[in-house]
Design a protein around this motif. Sequence first.
Motif, PDB file in Angstrom:
ATOM      1  N   MET A   1       0.848  -1.185   0.000  1.00  0.00           N
ATOM      2  CA  MET A   1       0.000   0.000   0.000  1.00  0.00           C
ATOM      3  C   MET A   1       0.880   1.230   0.000  1.00  0.00           C
ATOM      4  O   MET A   1       1.502   1.548   1.008  1.00  0.00           O
ATOM      5  CB  MET A   1      -0.875   0.019   1.247  1.00  0.00           C
ATOM      6  N   THR A   2       0.940   1.972  -1.101  1.00  0.00           N
ATOM      7  CA  THR A   2       1.828   3.116  -1.185  1.00  0.00           C
ATOM      8  C   THR A   2       1.078   4.430  -1.315  1.00  0.00           C
ATOM      9  O   THR A   2       1.653   5.473  -1.094  1.00  0.00           O
ATOM     10  CB  THR A   2       2.766   2.961  -2.392  1.00  0.00           C
ATOM     11  N   ASP A   3      -0.187   4.414  -1.680  1.00  0.00           N
ATOM     12  CA  ASP A   3      -0.941   5.651  -1.824  1.00  0.00           C
ATOM     13  C   ASP A   3      -1.126   6.314  -0.472  1.00  0.00           C
ATOM     14  O   ASP A   3      -1.343   5.663   0.544  1.00  0.00           O
ATOM     15  CB  ASP A   3      -2.305   5.376  -2.454  1.00  0.00           C
ATOM     16  N   ALA A   4      -1.070   7.639  -0.445  1.00  0.00           N
ATOM     17  CA  ALA A   4      -1.095   8.376   0.814  1.00  0.00           C
ATOM     18  C   ALA A   4      -2.335   8.096   1.637  1.00  0.00           C
ATOM     19  O   ALA A   4      -2.276   7.977   2.859  1.00  0.00           O
ATOM     20  CB  ALA A   4      -0.992   9.880   0.519  1.00  0.00           C
ATOM     21  N   HIS A   5      -3.495   7.964   1.010  1.00  0.00           N
ATOM     22  CA  HIS A   5      -4.720   7.781   1.774  1.00  0.00           C
ATOM     23  C   HIS A   5      -4.862   6.374   2.320  1.00  0.00           C
ATOM     24  O   HIS A   5      -5.805   6.075   3.032  1.00  0.00           O
ATOM     25  CB  HIS A   5      -5.935   8.146   0.927  1.00  0.00           C
ATOM     26  N   HIS A   6      -3.905   5.474   2.002  1.00  0.00           N
ATOM     27  CA  HIS A   6      -3.935   4.127   2.564  1.00  0.00           C
ATOM     28  C   HIS A   6      -2.952   3.977   3.719  1.00  0.00           C
ATOM     29  O   HIS A   6      -2.913   2.930   4.346  1.00  0.00           O
ATOM     30  CB  HIS A   6      -3.570   3.094   1.490  1.00  0.00           C
ATOM     31  N   ARG A  75      -1.526   2.812  -7.528  1.00  0.00           N
ATOM     32  CA  ARG A  75      -1.179   3.572  -8.732  1.00  0.00           C
ATOM     33  C   ARG A  75       0.335   3.602  -8.950  1.00  0.00           C
ATOM     34  O   ARG A  75       0.808   3.520 -10.089  1.00  0.00           O
ATOM     35  CB  ARG A  75      -1.718   5.005  -8.609  1.00  0.00           C
ATOM     36  N   ALA A  76       1.088   3.703  -7.868  1.00  0.00           N
ATOM     37  CA  ALA A  76       2.537   3.793  -7.987  1.00  0.00           C
ATOM     38  C   ALA A  76       3.150   2.529  -8.565  1.00  0.00           C
ATOM     39  O   ALA A  76       4.253   2.565  -9.137  1.00  0.00           O
ATOM     40  CB  ALA A  76       3.158   4.095  -6.620  1.00  0.00           C
ATOM     41  N   ASP A  77       2.456   1.393  -8.434  1.00  0.00           N
ATOM     42  CA  ASP A  77       2.987   0.137  -8.963  1.00  0.00           C
ATOM     43  C   ASP A  77       3.097   0.158 -10.488  1.00  0.00           C
ATOM     44  O   ASP A  77       3.915  -0.564 -11.060  1.00  0.00           O
ATOM     45  CB  ASP A  77       2.086  -1.035  -8.535  1.00  0.00           C
ATOM     46  N   HIS A  78       2.286   0.984 -11.130  1.00  0.00           N
ATOM     47  CA  HIS A  78       2.309   1.045 -12.596  1.00  0.00           C
ATOM     48  C   HIS A  78       3.566   1.722 -13.130  1.00  0.00           C
ATOM     49  O   HIS A  78       3.948   1.495 -14.282  1.00  0.00           O
ATOM     50  CB  HIS A  78       1.072   1.786 -13.107  1.00  0.00           C
ATOM     51  N   ARG A  79       4.189   2.566 -12.320  1.00  0.00           N
ATOM     52  CA  ARG A  79       5.381   3.286 -12.790  1.00  0.00           C
ATOM     53  C   ARG A  79       6.639   2.909 -12.019  1.00  0.00           C
ATOM     54  O   ARG A  79       7.695   3.525 -12.216  1.00  0.00           O
ATOM     55  CB  ARG A  79       5.143   4.798 -12.692  1.00  0.00           C
ATOM     56  N   ALA A  80       6.537   1.920 -11.147  1.00  0.00           N
ATOM     57  CA  ALA A  80       7.687   1.512 -10.339  1.00  0.00           C
ATOM     58  C   ALA A  80       8.734   0.801 -11.195  1.00  0.00           C
ATOM     59  O   ALA A  80       8.413   0.089 -12.148  1.00  0.00           O
ATOM     60  CB  ALA A  80       7.226   0.601  -9.206  1.00  0.00           C
ATOM     61  N   LYS A  81       9.998   0.982 -10.842  1.00  0.00           N
ATOM     62  CA  LYS A  81      11.086   0.302 -11.525  1.00  0.00           C
ATOM     63  C   LYS A  81      11.277  -1.089 -10.937  1.00  0.00           C
ATOM     64  O   LYS A  81      10.848  -1.376  -9.826  1.00  0.00           O
ATOM     65  CB  LYS A  81      12.372   1.118 -11.400  1.00  0.00           C
ATOM     66  N   ALA A  82      11.927  -1.955 -11.693  1.00  0.00           N
ATOM     67  CA  ALA A  82      12.172  -3.326 -11.239  1.00  0.00           C
ATOM     68  C   ALA A  82      13.594  -3.736 -11.577  1.00  0.00           C
ATOM     69  O   ALA A  82      14.215  -3.203 -12.504  1.00  0.00           O
ATOM     70  CB  ALA A  82      11.182  -4.296 -11.884  1.00  0.00           C
ATOM     71  N   LEU A  83      14.090  -4.710 -10.819  1.00  0.00           N
ATOM     72  CA  LEU A  83      15.420  -5.246 -11.067  1.00  0.00           C
ATOM     73  C   LEU A  83      15.427  -6.109 -12.323  1.00  0.00           C
ATOM     74  O   LEU A  83      16.400  -6.171 -13.063  1.00  0.00           O
ATOM     75  CB  LEU A  83      15.871  -6.069  -9.862  1.00  0.00           C
ATOM     76  N   ALA A 103      -0.588  -5.908 -15.948  1.00  0.00           N
ATOM     77  CA  ALA A 103       0.065  -7.195 -15.688  1.00  0.00           C
ATOM     78  C   ALA A 103       1.392  -6.980 -14.969  1.00  0.00           C
ATOM     79  O   ALA A 103       1.706  -7.671 -13.992  1.00  0.00           O
ATOM     80  CB  ALA A 103       0.281  -7.944 -17.000  1.00  0.00           C
ATOM     81  N   ARG A 104       2.175  -6.026 -15.425  1.00  0.00           N
ATOM     82  CA  ARG A 104       3.452  -5.730 -14.771  1.00  0.00           C
ATOM     83  C   ARG A 104       3.229  -5.168 -13.371  1.00  0.00           C
ATOM     84  O   ARG A 104       3.935  -5.512 -12.417  1.00  0.00           O
ATOM     85  CB  ARG A 104       4.247  -4.746 -15.613  1.00  0.00           C
ATOM     86  N   ALA A 105       2.242  -4.281 -13.232  1.00  0.00           N
ATOM     87  CA  ALA A 105       1.953  -3.677 -11.928  1.00  0.00           C
ATOM     88  C   ALA A 105       1.533  -4.730 -10.909  1.00  0.00           C
ATOM     89  O   ALA A 105       1.812  -4.603  -9.713  1.00  0.00           O
ATOM     90  CB  ALA A 105       0.865  -2.617 -12.069  1.00  0.00           C
ATOM     91  N   ILE A 106       0.873  -5.787 -11.355  1.00  0.00           N
ATOM     92  CA  ILE A 106       0.475  -6.877 -10.461  1.00  0.00           C
ATOM     93  C   ILE A 106       1.718  -7.557  -9.888  1.00  0.00           C
ATOM     94  O   ILE A 106       1.788  -7.867  -8.694  1.00  0.00           O
ATOM     95  CB  ILE A 106      -0.414  -7.878 -11.208  1.00  0.00           C
ATOM     96  N   GLY A 107       2.714  -7.794 -10.745  1.00  0.00           N
ATOM     97  CA  GLY A 107       3.958  -8.382 -10.261  1.00  0.00           C
ATOM     98  C   GLY A 107       4.664  -7.478  -9.266  1.00  0.00           C
ATOM     99  O   GLY A 107       5.170  -7.937  -8.230  1.00  0.00           O
ATOM    100  N   ILE A 108       4.698  -6.179  -9.556  1.00  0.00           N
ATOM    101  CA  ILE A 108       5.310  -5.214  -8.645  1.00  0.00           C
ATOM    102  C   ILE A 108       4.584  -5.219  -7.304  1.00  0.00           C
ATOM    103  O   ILE A 108       5.205  -5.246  -6.227  1.00  0.00           O
ATOM    104  CB  ILE A 108       5.268  -3.798  -9.253  1.00  0.00           C
ATOM    105  N   ALA A 109       3.243  -5.201  -7.352  1.00  0.00           N
ATOM    106  CA  ALA A 109       2.444  -5.164  -6.124  1.00  0.00           C
ATOM    107  C   ALA A 109       2.670  -6.398  -5.263  1.00  0.00           C
ATOM    108  O   ALA A 109       2.732  -6.312  -4.034  1.00  0.00           O
ATOM    109  CB  ALA A 109       0.961  -5.031  -6.473  1.00  0.00           C
ATOM    110  N   ALA A 110       2.788  -7.558  -5.897  1.00  0.00           N
ATOM    111  CA  ALA A 110       2.998  -8.798  -5.143  1.00  0.00           C
ATOM    112  C   ALA A 110       4.298  -8.737  -4.354  1.00  0.00           C
ATOM    113  O   ALA A 110       4.344  -9.086  -3.162  1.00  0.00           O
ATOM    114  CB  ALA A 110       3.009  -9.987  -6.105  1.00  0.00           C
ATOM    115  N   ALA A 111       5.378  -8.282  -4.988  1.00  0.00           N
ATOM    116  CA  ALA A 111       6.668  -8.184  -4.305  1.00  0.00           C
ATOM    117  C   ALA A 111       6.637  -7.096  -3.232  1.00  0.00           C
ATOM    118  O   ALA A 111       7.215  -7.267  -2.152  1.00  0.00           O
ATOM    119  CB  ALA A 111       7.770  -7.886  -5.324  1.00  0.00           C
ATOM    120  N   ARG A 112       5.974  -5.998  -3.514  1.00  0.00           N
ATOM    121  CA  ARG A 112       5.876  -4.910  -2.541  1.00  0.00           C
ATOM    122  C   ARG A 112       5.114  -5.344  -1.298  1.00  0.00           C
ATOM    123  O   ARG A 112       5.517  -5.061  -0.159  1.00  0.00           O
ATOM    124  CB  ARG A 112       5.189  -3.701  -3.191  1.00  0.00           C
TER     125      ARG A 112
END
Length: 207
Positions: A1-6, A75-83, A103-112
């Motif tokens: 959860m990275t959004d400010a309101h969360h 929302r931040a997962d859509h623009r996050a960088k990955a290794l 699809a990519r954001a889902i992978g980012i969210a899972a690791a986050r």
Amino acid sequence: MTDAHHRHESPTEDNPGGTAEIRRAATRSVTPRHAASLILWREGRQGPEVLMGLRHAGHRFMPNVLVFPGGRVDRADHRAKALSELPDVTRTCLERQAPPSLARAIGIAAARELEEETGLVLGRQDGKRLLPDLAVVEYLCRAVTPPNRFRRFNARFLIAPAEAAHGSCAAPVSWRSCAISASRTPSGTRSPASLPRCWRSSAAGWR
């Protein structure tokens, strides 16, 4: 959860099947929120084991139920960088029900969510920023919360080998044995065939 309101929420508040689902659905249709869970697995003495956390006995909804780390796609997962990026097979499986960016954001969210809820890192920490190693992530299944719930999730369950993660667990999680022999994932690598049974314990009542 990275959004400010969360930020005021508990790290497990947005777990698929979480406490928000105890309320009845509103009269209007509730659109499922995209979510991701990451299942770490390893070979134990008696067969495959998965990392799970136990919900508190005092919770009104699903007390004493085992759950996997996970939560909503931010929302931040859509623009996050990955290794590294998702394997072709994993990406293809996710894109059956999601555009490429999601699809990519889902992978980012899972690791986050794994890092937020357990302290384990799948990838590398660059200061306070997580750079996920998506290349080790595989697709398992998808589950959508039934329509009669106040909050709904369109959750993707992903898996990764335990040796791909590092760090010390900062949450009450433990390794749970799965009693069925191993099989193959869509990409051909070995993983527990019993994971769907374990998954049902964390997503009871889902379809």
